[in-house]
Write an enzyme that holds these catalytic residues in place. Structure first.
Site, PDB file in Angstrom:
ATOM      1  N   ALA A 127      35.284  40.653  41.223  1.00 54.51           N
ATOM      2  CA  ALA A 127      36.236  42.107  42.008  1.00 54.51           C
ATOM      3  C   ALA A 127      36.552  42.672  40.171  1.00 54.51           C
ATOM      4  CB  ALA A 127      37.168  41.142  42.024  1.00 54.51           C
ATOM      5  N   ASN A 195      39.147  34.218  37.612  1.00 58.92           N
ATOM      6  CA  ASN A 195      37.878  35.355  37.188  1.00 58.92           C
ATOM      7  C   ASN A 195      37.913  36.572  36.340  1.00 58.92           C
ATOM      8  OD1 ASN A 195      37.138  32.601  37.288  1.00 58.92           O
ATOM      9  ND2 ASN A 195      38.089  32.587  39.481  1.00 58.92           N
ATOM     10  N   HIS A 225      43.862  46.573  39.499  1.00 60.08           N
ATOM     11  CA  HIS A 225      43.751  45.531  38.332  1.00 60.08           C
ATOM     12  C   HIS A 225      43.081  46.900  37.286  1.00 60.08           C
ATOM     13  CE1 HIS A 225      43.014  41.441  39.677  1.00 60.08           C
ATOM     14  NE2 HIS A 225      41.628  41.748  40.500  1.00 60.08           N
TER      15      HIS A 225
HETATM   16  N1  LIG Z   1      35.021  36.587  39.498  1.00 59.20           N
HETATM   17  C1  LIG Z   1      35.471  37.214  39.968  1.00 59.20           C
HETATM   18  O1  LIG Z   1      35.256  38.344  40.314  1.00 59.20           O
HETATM   19  C2  LIG Z   1      36.040  36.237  41.429  1.00 59.20           C
HETATM   20  C3  LIG Z   1      35.765  35.180  41.708  1.00 59.20           C
HETATM   21  N2  LIG Z   1      36.020  34.048  42.667  1.00 59.20           N
HETATM   22  C4  LIG Z   1      35.933  33.226  42.363  1.00 59.20           C
HETATM   23  O2  LIG Z   1      34.976  32.432  43.082  1.00 59.20           O
HETATM   24  C5  LIG Z   1      34.889  31.187  43.903  1.00 59.20           C
HETATM   25  C6  LIG Z   1      34.841  31.463  45.452  1.00 59.20           C
HETATM   26  O3  LIG Z   1      35.531  32.557  46.141  1.00 59.20           O
HETATM   27  P1  LIG Z   1      35.138  32.233  47.644  1.00 59.20           P
HETATM   28  O4  LIG Z   1      34.250  31.987  48.497  1.00 59.20           O
HETATM   29  O5  LIG Z   1      36.468  33.123  47.993  1.00 59.20           O
HETATM   30  O6  LIG Z   1      36.016  30.734  47.818  1.00 59.20           O
HETATM   31  P2  LIG Z   1      35.993  30.091  49.237  1.00 59.20           P
HETATM   32  O7  LIG Z   1      37.438  29.141  49.385  1.00 59.20           O
HETATM   33  O8  LIG Z   1      35.968  30.791  50.440  1.00 59.20           O
HETATM   34  O9  LIG Z   1      35.006  28.913  49.129  1.00 59.20           O
HETATM   35  C7  LIG Z   1      34.799  28.003  48.769  1.00 59.20           C
HETATM   36  C8  LIG Z   1      33.275  27.311  49.450  1.00 59.20           C
HETATM   37  O10 LIG Z   1      33.364  25.550  48.762  1.00 59.20           O
HETATM   38  C9  LIG Z   1      32.642  24.669  48.931  1.00 59.20           C
HETATM   39  N3  LIG Z   1      33.002  23.968  48.785  1.00 59.20           N
HETATM   40  C10 LIG Z   1      33.979  23.091  48.038  1.00 59.20           C
HETATM   41  N4  LIG Z   1      34.143  22.202  47.443  1.00 59.20           N
HETATM   42  C11 LIG Z   1      32.501  21.990  47.366  1.00 59.20           C
HETATM   43  C12 LIG Z   1      31.537  21.045  47.375  1.00 59.20           C
HETATM   44  N5  LIG Z   1      31.829  20.247  46.667  1.00 59.20           N
HETATM   45  N6  LIG Z   1      29.929  20.650  47.764  1.00 59.20           N
HETATM   46  C13 LIG Z   1      30.416  22.672  48.152  1.00 59.20           C
HETATM   47  N7  LIG Z   1      30.582  23.578  49.097  1.00 59.20           N
HETATM   48  C14 LIG Z   1      31.743  23.139  48.054  1.00 59.20           C
HETATM   49  C15 LIG Z   1      34.269  25.372  50.100  1.00 59.20           C
HETATM   50  O11 LIG Z   1      34.329  24.426  51.492  1.00 59.20           O
HETATM   51  C16 LIG Z   1      34.905  26.636  50.380  1.00 59.20           C
HETATM   52  O12 LIG Z   1      33.770  26.935  51.542  1.00 59.20           O
HETATM   53  C17 LIG Z   1      35.809  30.642  43.340  1.00 59.20           C
HETATM   54  O13 LIG Z   1      36.132  29.535  42.308  1.00 59.20           O
HETATM   55  C18 LIG Z   1      36.814  31.965  43.303  1.00 59.20           C
HETATM   56  O14 LIG Z   1      38.354  31.979  42.186  1.00 59.20           O
HETATM   57  C19 LIG Z   1      36.623  34.914  44.097  1.00 59.20           C
HETATM   58  C20 LIG Z   1      36.852  36.235  43.503  1.00 59.20           C
HETATM   59  C21 LIG Z   1      37.057  36.569  42.679  1.00 59.20           C
HETATM   60  O1  LIG Z   2      39.919  39.252  43.895  1.00 60.14           O
HETATM   61  C1  LIG Z   2      40.010  39.490  42.499  1.00 60.14           C
HETATM   62  O2  LIG Z   2      41.382  40.099  42.478  1.00 60.14           O
HETATM   63  C2  LIG Z   2      40.174  38.830  41.706  1.00 60.14           C
HETATM   64  C3  LIG Z   2      40.258  37.283  41.796  1.00 60.14           C
HETATM   65  O3  LIG Z   2      40.496  36.653  42.854  1.00 60.14           O
HETATM   66  C4  LIG Z   2      39.751  36.436  40.449  1.00 60.14           C
HETATM   67  O4  LIG Z   2      39.057  37.046  39.501  1.00 60.14           O
HETATM   68  O5  LIG Z   2      39.665  35.112  41.081  1.00 60.14           O
END
Ligand SMILES: NC(=O)C1=CN([C@@H]2O[C@H](COP(=O)(O)OP(=O)(O)OC[C@H]3O[C@@H](n4cnc5c(N)ncnc54)[C@H](O)[C@@H]3O)[C@@H](O)[C@H]2O)C=CC1
Ligand SMILES: O=C([O-])CC(=O)C(=O)O
Length: 274
Positions: A127, A195, A225
């Site tokens: 993001a 993150n 951000h």
């Molecule tokens: N690097 C970045 O810029 C960003 C990172 N993230 C991170 O990405 C990750 C995923 O985000 P989203 O898809 O929005 O979350 P989400 O909550 O929509 O999806 C996560 C999925 O993982 C599943 N899950 C949970 N435990 C599990 C297991 N043991 N085995 C298999 N599946 C399992 C859940 O049921 C859910 O469907 C989070 O850790 C979030 O913080 C999110 C946004 C930005």
């Molecule tokens: O979407 C965003 O702004 C960032 C976010 O959730 C993350 O860094 O995990």
């Protein structure tokens, strides 16, 4: 899509806002990439979703088994599960795409595993923006990296930092500064929200030296951000305003797109960016 022996096999760990979007792109077809499996917590829901939205259905496997069916595994599950999905991939010298990048700080053994076995950890921009320029500047000398994050109050729901201090931002009418410190401190209190700050730290001068302010701001509808970098090659000022995804308003819509762009770079004949 066309399947062939030479396709790179991709598996997706987590079938939420990010995982579904990335899986859909692979199901629609990405050159020389083939989806081989996904992990989902709720198998019945995941199968129904695939039946309704995808051209094919794909095996649903536990996180720890994805390494067996893929060359590249995309992690997009809650941060607590990063090691479970990544360790077998890296131990087999394969490639991990990590989006819960904050969890890399609590799991330094993953980078060691990659080094020992010839595996690779790729961290997409997620993001955030400008990680190419920050990495270029870091080849020279970066003097400082500052980021200010503004989120709609509901986008911070569930953060342990707030719960631990009994802070409730639901009814605020003015912006409130919640945190002022380093990216590495921030990720322990906001593991699902910051993150991006760790990614910025890893691209630049490290999460300990990357300074961050977090604001709950009822005046914004997008996670916003703003980054300022001072270095001996360039000064950078950059802002991103993320449209929340429908499935998970905490996650910017651009996040899965950055993973898809990273997957495309694996096989593209022309690759842009540092
Ligand atoms: N690097 C970045 O810029 C960003 C990172 N993230 C991170 O990405 C990750 C995923 O985000 P989203 O898809 O929005 O979350 P989400 O909550 O929509 O999806 C996560 C999925 O993982 C599943 N899950 C949970 N435990 C599990 C297991 N043991 N085995 C298999 N599946 C399992 C859940 O049921 C859910 O469907 C989070 O850790 C979030 O913080 C999110 C946004 C930005
Ligand atoms: O979407 C965003 O702004 C960032 C976010 O959730 C993350 O860094 O995990």
């Amino acid at each position: 899509m066309k399947c062939s022996e030479s396709n790179i096999k991709v598996a997706i760990g987590g079938f939420g806002a990010i995982g579904k979007r990335v899986a859909k792109a692979l199901d629609d077809g990405l050159a020389n990439l083939e989806l081989t499996a996904v992990s989902a917590q709720d198998r019945v829901k995941a199968e129904a979703y695939m039946a309704a939205n995808f051209a094919r259905t794909y095996p649903i496997l536990p996180l720890g088994e994805l390494a067996e069916v893929a060359d590249v595994v995309v992690e997009c599950c809650p941060a607590d599960y990063l090691a479970e999905v990544a360790a077998p991939v890296l131990a087999h010298g394969k490639t991990m795409i990590v989006i819960s990048v904050g969890a890399l700080l609590a799991n330094p053994q993953l980078t060691s595993l990659a080094e020992q076995h010839g595996g690779r950890i790729l961290v997409p921009s997620g993001a955030l923006l400008g990680l190419d320029a920050v990495q270029s500047a870091a080849v020279g000398a970066i003097h400082s990296v500052d980021m200010v994050t503004r989120k709609p109050p509901h986008g911070l729901n569930g953060a342990p930092y707030l719960a631990g201090r009994g802070i409730d931002v639901a009814g605020i009418s003015e912006p409130v500064k919640l945190f002022d410190g380093s990216a590495s401190e921030a990720i322990t209190g906001f593991p699902a929200n910051l993150n991006v700050a760790v990614a910025l730290g890893l691209a630049g001068i490290g999460p300990d030296r990357t300074h961050l302010e977090i604001w709950a701001d009822p005046g914004v509808v997008r996670n916003t951000h703003t980054i300022r970098v001072k270095s001996d090659s360039a000064d950078l000022t950059m802002t991103i305003e993320n449209i929340p995804s429908e499935d998970n308003p905490k996650t910017g819509k651009i996040t899965p797109l950055s993973i898809i762009a990273t997957l495309k770079r694996l096989t593209a004949p022309l690759v842009i960016g540092a």
